[in-house]
Design a protein around this motif. Structure first.
Motif, short mmCIF file in Angstrom:
data_model
loop_
_atom_site.label_atom_id
_atom_site.label_comp_id
_atom_site.label_asym_id
_atom_site.label_seq_id
_atom_site.Cartn_x
_atom_site.Cartn_y
_atom_site.Cartn_z
N ILE A 1 -16.13 52.41 152.53
CA ILE A 1 -14.78 52.37 153.09
C ILE A 1 -13.89 53.31 152.30
CG2 ILE A 1 -12.74 50.95 153.53
CD1 ILE A 1 -14.54 48.56 153.89
N PHE A 2 -13.20 54.19 153.00
CA PHE A 2 -12.27 55.12 152.38
C PHE A 2 -10.88 54.96 152.98
CE2 PHE A 2 -16.34 57.28 151.77
CZ PHE A 2 -16.23 57.80 150.49
N THR A 3 -9.88 55.04 152.14
CA THR A 3 -8.50 55.17 152.62
C THR A 3 -7.97 56.56 152.30
OG1 THR A 3 -7.70 54.17 150.56
CG2 THR A 3 -7.95 52.72 152.45
N ASP A 4 -8.59 57.20 151.30
CA ASP A 4 -8.21 58.56 150.91
C ASP A 4 -9.12 59.54 151.64
OD1 ASP A 4 -7.82 61.04 149.65
OD2 ASP A 4 -7.26 60.08 147.77
N TYR A 5 -8.58 60.24 152.64
CA TYR A 5 -9.41 61.12 153.46
C TYR A 5 -9.92 62.33 152.67
CZ TYR A 5 -7.29 58.33 157.14
OH TYR A 5 -6.86 57.28 157.91
N ALA A 6 -9.15 62.78 151.68
CA ALA A 6 -9.59 63.91 150.86
C ALA A 6 -10.87 63.55 150.10
CB ALA A 6 -8.49 64.32 149.89
N LYS A 7 -10.94 62.32 149.57
CA LYS A 7 -12.14 61.87 148.86
C LYS A 7 -13.31 61.70 149.83
CE LYS A 7 -9.74 59.50 145.08
NZ LYS A 7 -9.52 58.19 144.39
N GLU A 8 -13.01 61.22 151.04
CA GLU A 8 -14.05 61.04 152.04
C GLU A 8 -14.62 62.38 152.47
OE1 GLU A 8 -14.69 58.72 156.33
OE2 GLU A 8 -12.71 58.82 155.39
N GLU A 9 -13.76 63.37 152.65
CA GLU A 9 -14.21 64.72 153.01
C GLU A 9 -15.11 65.29 151.91
OE1 GLU A 9 -10.13 65.91 155.48
OE2 GLU A 9 -10.44 66.56 153.40
N LYS A 10 -14.70 65.11 150.68
CA LYS A 10 -15.49 65.61 149.55
C LYS A 10 -16.87 64.96 149.52
CE LYS A 10 -15.48 65.99 144.50
NZ LYS A 10 -14.74 65.65 143.24
N TRP A 11 -16.92 63.66 149.79
CA TRP A 11 -18.19 62.93 149.79
C TRP A 11 -19.10 63.43 150.89
CZ3 TRP A 11 -19.86 58.86 153.29
CH2 TRP A 11 -21.06 58.27 152.91
N LEU A 12 -18.56 63.64 152.10
CA LEU A 12 -19.37 64.14 153.21
C LEU A 12 -19.90 65.54 152.92
CD1 LEU A 12 -17.23 62.92 156.25
CD2 LEU A 12 -19.40 61.98 155.45
N ASN A 13 -19.08 66.37 152.28
CA ASN A 13 -19.52 67.71 151.90
C ASN A 13 -20.67 67.64 150.89
OD1 ASN A 13 -17.51 68.73 153.54
ND2 ASN A 13 -16.06 69.05 151.86
N GLU A 14 -20.57 66.71 149.95
CA GLU A 14 -21.62 66.54 148.94
C GLU A 14 -22.91 66.04 149.57
OE1 GLU A 14 -19.76 63.89 146.22
OE2 GLU A 14 -18.68 65.47 145.13
N MET A 15 -22.79 65.12 150.56
CA MET A 15 -23.97 64.62 151.25
C MET A 15 -24.68 65.75 151.99
SD MET A 15 -24.41 61.41 150.59
CE MET A 15 -25.51 60.86 151.92
N ALA A 16 -23.93 66.64 152.62
CA ALA A 16 -24.52 67.78 153.33
C ALA A 16 -25.22 68.70 152.34
CB ALA A 16 -23.44 68.54 154.09
N ASN A 17 -24.65 68.84 151.16
CA ASN A 17 -25.25 69.68 150.13
C ASN A 17 -26.56 69.10 149.63
OD1 ASN A 17 -25.18 70.68 146.92
ND2 ASN A 17 -24.43 72.18 148.40
N GLU A 18 -26.71 67.76 149.79
CA GLU A 18 -27.95 67.09 149.39
C GLU A 18 -28.95 67.00 150.53
OE1 GLU A 18 -26.86 63.30 147.85
OE2 GLU A 18 -25.59 64.12 146.24
N GLY A 19 -28.57 67.47 151.73
CA GLY A 19 -29.49 67.48 152.86
C GLY A 19 -29.28 66.36 153.86
N TYR A 20 -28.05 65.82 153.94
CA TYR A 20 -27.75 64.76 154.90
C TYR A 20 -26.50 65.11 155.69
CZ TYR A 20 -30.92 62.17 151.85
OH TYR A 20 -32.00 61.77 151.11
N GLU A 21 -26.65 65.19 156.99
CA GLU A 21 -25.52 65.51 157.87
C GLU A 21 -25.07 64.26 158.61
OE1 GLU A 21 -24.60 69.06 160.90
OE2 GLU A 21 -26.19 67.72 161.60
#
Length: 206
Positions: A6-26
């Motif tokens: 659960i995220f309320t801070d969208y900037a942190k959520e965006e960063k996490w999704l970017n990191e997941m893509a960098n690890e091979g998860y879209e």
């Protein structure tokens, strides 16, 4: 793969999704948790907006506008609020927001929605209290929620069977109303948190 966060801070959520893509998860959907698919690791760019729409056509026009600018709509519906975008064109802008005020405005819209939901739950709780649905006494004397004749005089296996059979119904009739104050507090927290992030984001430089 599905991850529940659960995220309320969208900037942190965006960063996490970017990191997941960098690890091979879209990310492919965000309805019930985050659903990911395996991909070749990439330097993806995800952005999140918060908007609701009165009509499906308005929602489709909104998605099309971003796709024309090089951003693919990944997840979100016309009434879900959070809208997820992934950059798909190297020629597109690096952000879906034109300035810091538009970036902050998503938190303001989210705060208003969460606040409205909290008020709705409060109104329902008041109605239930007036109509006698809320049974405070059950918190101190749960036995009164069991309607099986002679239950508390039973012994042995007969008692266990009758007790276990009726317990789910007793919990439902006596404590289901607790979902409303709990939901109200959760929505109120999200509203206050989003309001705080709105003020903080306005002060930050792009």
């Amino acid at each position: 793969m599905r991850i529940y966060k659960i995220f309320t801070d969208y900037a942190k959520e965006e960063k996490w999704l970017n990191e997941m893509a960098n690890e091979g998860y879209e990310v492919v959907s965000t309805g019930c948790g985050y659903k990911f698919k395996n991909i070749t690791p990439e330097d993806a760019v995800y952005k999140i907006d918060f908007r609701t729409f009165k009509s499906k056509n308005d929602f489709l026009d909104y998605c099309t506008m971003f796709e024309d600018c090089g951003w693919k709509h990944i997840s979100g519906t016309k009434s879900s609020g959070k809208q997820y975008f992934k950059k798909i064109s190297d020629d597109g802008d690096d952000d879906i927001f034109s300035d810091n005020m538009s970036r902050a405005a998503r938190y303001k819209r989210a705060s208003e929605v969460w606040g409205s939901l909290a008020c709705c739950y409060l109104a329902l709780l008041v109605c239930f209290s007036i109509n006698g649905v809320v049974n405070i006494n059950a918190l101190f004397n749960p036995k009164e929620l069991y309607f099986t004749p002679g239950l508390w005089e039973m012994t042995g296996l007969s008692f266990v069977r009758a007790f276990l059979f009726e317990t789910p119904f007793a919990i439902g009739r006596g404590f289901i109303w607790l979902a409303f104050p709990i939901g109200m507090m959760i929505y109120f927290y999200f509203s206050v948190k989003s309001k705080k992030l709105y003020k903080e984001t306005k002060k930050n430089e792009i």
